[in-house]
Design an enzyme around this catalytic site. Structure first.
Site, PDB file in Angstrom:
ATOM      1  N   GLU A   1      -6.854  -7.836  -0.490  1.00  0.00           N
ATOM      2  CA  GLU A   1      -7.384  -7.668   0.838  1.00  0.00           C
ATOM      3  C   GLU A   1      -8.860  -7.281   1.037  1.00  0.00           C
ATOM      4  OE1 GLU A   1      -4.927  -5.269   3.506  1.00  0.00           O
ATOM      5  OE2 GLU A   1      -3.164  -5.906   2.710  1.00  0.00           O
TER       6      GLU A   1
ATOM      7  N   TRP B   1      -9.865   0.266  12.655  1.00  0.00           N
ATOM      8  CA  TRP B   1      -9.048   1.555  12.263  1.00  0.00           C
ATOM      9  C   TRP B   1     -10.144   2.773  11.791  1.00  0.00           C
ATOM     10  CZ3 TRP B   1     -10.272   2.618   7.042  1.00  0.00           C
ATOM     11  CH2 TRP B   1     -10.597   1.409   6.203  1.00  0.00           C
TER      12      TRP B   1
ATOM     13  N   GLU C   1       0.942  -1.125  -0.068  1.00  0.00           N
ATOM     14  CA  GLU C   1      -0.141   0.017  -0.086  1.00  0.00           C
ATOM     15  C   GLU C   1       0.929   1.395  -0.005  1.00  0.00           C
ATOM     16  OE1 GLU C   1      -2.745   0.052   3.219  1.00  0.00           O
ATOM     17  OE2 GLU C   1      -4.068  -1.449   2.083  1.00  0.00           O
TER      18      GLU C   1
HETATM   19  C1  GAL Z   1      -4.624  -2.528   5.041  1.00  0.00           C
HETATM   20  C2  GAL Z   1      -3.174  -3.127   5.323  1.00  0.00           C
HETATM   21  C3  GAL Z   1      -3.173  -4.392   5.922  1.00  0.00           C
HETATM   22  C4  GAL Z   1      -3.965  -4.198   7.298  1.00  0.00           C
HETATM   23  C5  GAL Z   1      -5.112  -3.880   6.863  1.00  0.00           C
HETATM   24  C6  GAL Z   1      -6.308  -3.603   8.076  1.00  0.00           C
HETATM   25  O1  GAL Z   1      -4.533  -1.167   4.854  1.00  0.00           O
HETATM   26  O2  GAL Z   1      -2.313  -3.588   3.943  1.00  0.00           O
HETATM   27  O3  GAL Z   1      -1.708  -4.812   6.487  1.00  0.00           O
HETATM   28  O4  GAL Z   1      -3.437  -3.269   7.826  1.00  0.00           O
HETATM   29  O5  GAL Z   1      -5.385  -2.560   6.238  1.00  0.00           O
HETATM   30  O6  GAL Z   1      -7.442  -3.451   7.766  1.00  0.00           O
END
Ligand code: GAL
Length: 634
Positions: free
Chosen positions: A316, A324, A144
């Site tokens: 992902e 978050w 990312e």
């Molecule tokens: C993404 C990241 C992952 C993990 C994920 C959590 O931004 O690539 O490593 O942190 O978010 O939602």
């Protein structure tokens, strides 16, 4: 290409004895892919030069022996602590000049020569060791780029590199730069390239030409950083190379990074995004709190299909609550399945769930996985298993062209950020509003990069907000066999951020001139004559083109000459819906009636319906419960 599923796995987080069972459960769930390694630098090289690759080789062997294909990541998003001791000035500096320190991730400056060399060294060592490993079937560079606001760094290394970059851009002629940027203004003229500082820490706003140049430079640094890793991996492996982009991260040009890669992937967190970056109002956030915005994922699917030149994955996929966003609800039952199918409907080759098992430690301990921390099944595992069973009778990814093209230009996004002219006005927001209007009316959309010159097959092309348009793109669009809808703010600046004359947009074959412009407070929308409003931004248009839409007071808002159309305002939903309907009818594009929260996606041979609402709805294709998916042959 086949439709496949996968997951993100961190063997370094779990005792080695558990790897075999984890791998067997992944295979039993119907997964094909497992991504590993992207944050493991401190275990691969615990101290400078002390390589410990054995564990990763054993993990890959276990996963491969179970029948999984491995995506191997380079670990450069998480340089270990000793690296910062070795290169104390490798940290990026924020706009206030403060270091972005060790203790999480992405703590590096793309311009720091020492760290750039370290990143290539570790990439080379990994590629040498694993490049011919039969189980490594794809690669990922870093993780990312740009996430957590990390494209731009105001470090001394960035300043030196920026000066060289400018010197090359202006062929060593500092007076050419002074002229192009208008540095006579406020006595900003430079005598040497080495006088040029970064556009932070100025007393009031910096020259937009300076800011925009720094953004372009910063993007180029990401492209170069990635390209170097790609060249190293390619020398040792024939497997395709990817990078996982993040939703609404626009600080570098993804198309240019993508040109060096075989596959574009992106990380889709629909509920996190809804709270964090869609920009929806509170009512919409509440309505879609457990489903995600009905257009945000689709927009990125279409964007990354373009970035990947047709080949793209979700690397992902959100599996449950994340940790978050301001609020982190659970998805409605069925949404993980819906999100997966939606990606396939837009042409994904793979959907990988983040992550396999929830970690009981560290930053993401409240981030769901496919397994709970005690290894029991989490709900996402069952939804993934259902998708795995379903793709068996729809295994093929079918490429197809949509009737509508929508241009997306990273440079324009930086230009709006450099000079929004009104609070909250952003290029991404404008393009996304147009995209939503198209999708509300059942249209499938292709995102087009600004380098596109062949528009054959499209019936409508939207190119809103591109503040700089290359002359040959203007020509190509004027000759396209399509209705082309520009504006607002199209071609409003030259390459160096000056207002050109003749005044914008100066588009061939379209007699429209922007005589003046204004931005509007949120509480001063301007009603349109036939419903809807102009919000945020409005241009005063003059010229001989036909007036197609106007304000209630009779000022032109949309003007057209034949199939070249200019829209001089940022319209609300009703306004954009009206614009889309009007030109779809003229262009012979069929629109569909969709219930609230329902979206449609067509490919060459299939039609998909998705219900993002919390109600059961009746559609042309049949009844759809909340989180329902319908797939039918066309
Ligand atoms: C993404 C990241 C992952 C993990 C994920 C959590 O931004 O690539 O490593 O942190 O978010 O939602």
């Amino acid at each position: 290409m086949l439709r496949t599923l996968g997951t993100c796995y961190y063997p370094e987080h779990w005792p080695e004895e558990t790897w075999t069972e984890d791998a067997a459960r992944m295979v039993a769930a119907g997964l094909t892919w497992v991504r590993v390694g992207e944050f493991a630098w401190s275990r691969l090289e615990p101290a400078p030069g002390e390589l410990q690759f054995g564990w990763l080789e054993r993990a890959i062997a276990v996963l491969g022996a179970a029948g999984l294909k491995v995506v191997l990541g380079t670990p450069t998003a998480t340089p270990p602590r000793w690296m910062v001791t070795r290169h104390p000035d490798m940290l990026a500096l924020d706009a206030a000049g403060r270091p972005r320190g060790f203790g999480s991730r992405r703590h590096y400056c793309f311009s720091h020569a020492g760290y750039v060399a370290e990143s290539q060294r570790i990439a080379r060592l990994i590629a040498e060791r694993f490049g011919r490993n039969p189980h490594v079937a794809a690669w990922q560079t870093d993780n990312e780029y740009g996430c957590h606001d990390t494209t731009i760094s105001y470090s001394p290394a960035a300043q030196a590199a920026f000066q060289s970059w400018l010197k090359a851009q202006f062929a060593g002629d500092i007076q050419a730069l002074n002229r192009a940027w208008g540095n006579v203004f406020w006595s900003m003229e430079y005598a040497n390239f080495t006088d040029i500082e970064l556009p932070n820490l100025t007393v009031t706003e910096a020259n937009p030409a300076h800011v925009q140049a720094f953004r372009r430079f910063s993007s180029d640094q990401v492209v170069a950083f990635n390209r170097a890793q790609v060249e190293i991996i390619r020398a040792h492996s024939d497997a395709p190379i990817s990078h996982n982009y993040m939703g609404r991260i626009t600080d570098f040009d993804h198309f240019q990074v993508g040109d060096d890669l075989e596959i574009a992937t992106w990380d889709s967190y629909p509920l996190g995004f809804l709270e964090d970056r869609v920009g929806a109002d509170a009512v919409r956030q509440r309505a879609y709190a457990r489903q995600g915005d009905p257009d945000f994922q689709a927009f990125h699917h279409d964007l990354y299909r373009a970035v990947g030149k047709g080949r793209w994955w979700v690397m992902e996929q959100q599996p449950g609550p994340v940790n978050w966003a301001p609020f982190n609800p659970s998805p409605l039952p069925g949404m993980v399945r819906l999100w997966s199918w939606e990606a396939f409907a837009h042409g994904a080759e793979a959907v990988c769930y983040f992550r396999w098992r929830q970690a009981p430690f560290a930053q993401e301990q409240l981030h769901a996985g496919m397994l709970r921390p005690d290894s029991a099944d989490a709900p996402a595992l069952h939804e993934a298993m259902q998708v795995a069973a379903e793709i068996k009778d729809a295994p093929e990814v079918q490429p197809s062209q949509a009737p509508v093209g929508l241009m997306f230009d990273y440079d324009a996004d930086w230009a709006w950020a450099t000079q929004p002219q009104g609070q909250g006005l952003s290029y991404f927001g404008l393009v996304f509003d147009v995209y939503r209007a198209l999708r509300r009316q059942g249209l499938s959309v292709d995102i087009l990069r600004p380098e596109t010159r062949n528009f054959s097959g499209y019936k409508m092309i939207f190119a809103p907000g591109m503040m700089h348009i290359a002359e040959d793109l203007k020509q190509a669009l004027s000759q396209a066999d399509a209705h082309v809808i520009y504006g607002p703010r199209s071609a409003a600046r030259d390459q160096n951020f000056a207002i050109p004359t003749p005044l914008p947009p100066a588009l061939p074959g379209l007699d429209v001139t922007v005589a003046r412009l204004e931005s509007l407070r949120p509480d001063m929308p301007i009603p349109l004559a036939n419903g809807g409003q102009v919000t945020g931004y409005l241009e005063e248009l003059e010229g001989g083109a036909e007036v197609v839409m106007q304000t209630a007071e009779g000022a032109a808002v949309v003007m057209a000459t034949d199939r070249q159309i200019y829209c001089g305002g940022w319209l609300d939903e009703a306004g954009f819906d009206h614009l889309v309907r009007h030109y779809a009818q003229q262009a012979g594009v069929t629109l569909r009636q969709l219930p609230e929260g329902v979206r449609l996606r067509q490919t060459a041979r299939e039609e998909f319906w998705f219900n993002y609402s919390t109600q059961t709805v009746e559609t042309e294709a049949g009844r759809l419960p909340p989180a329902g998916v319908l797939r039918q042959a066309r």
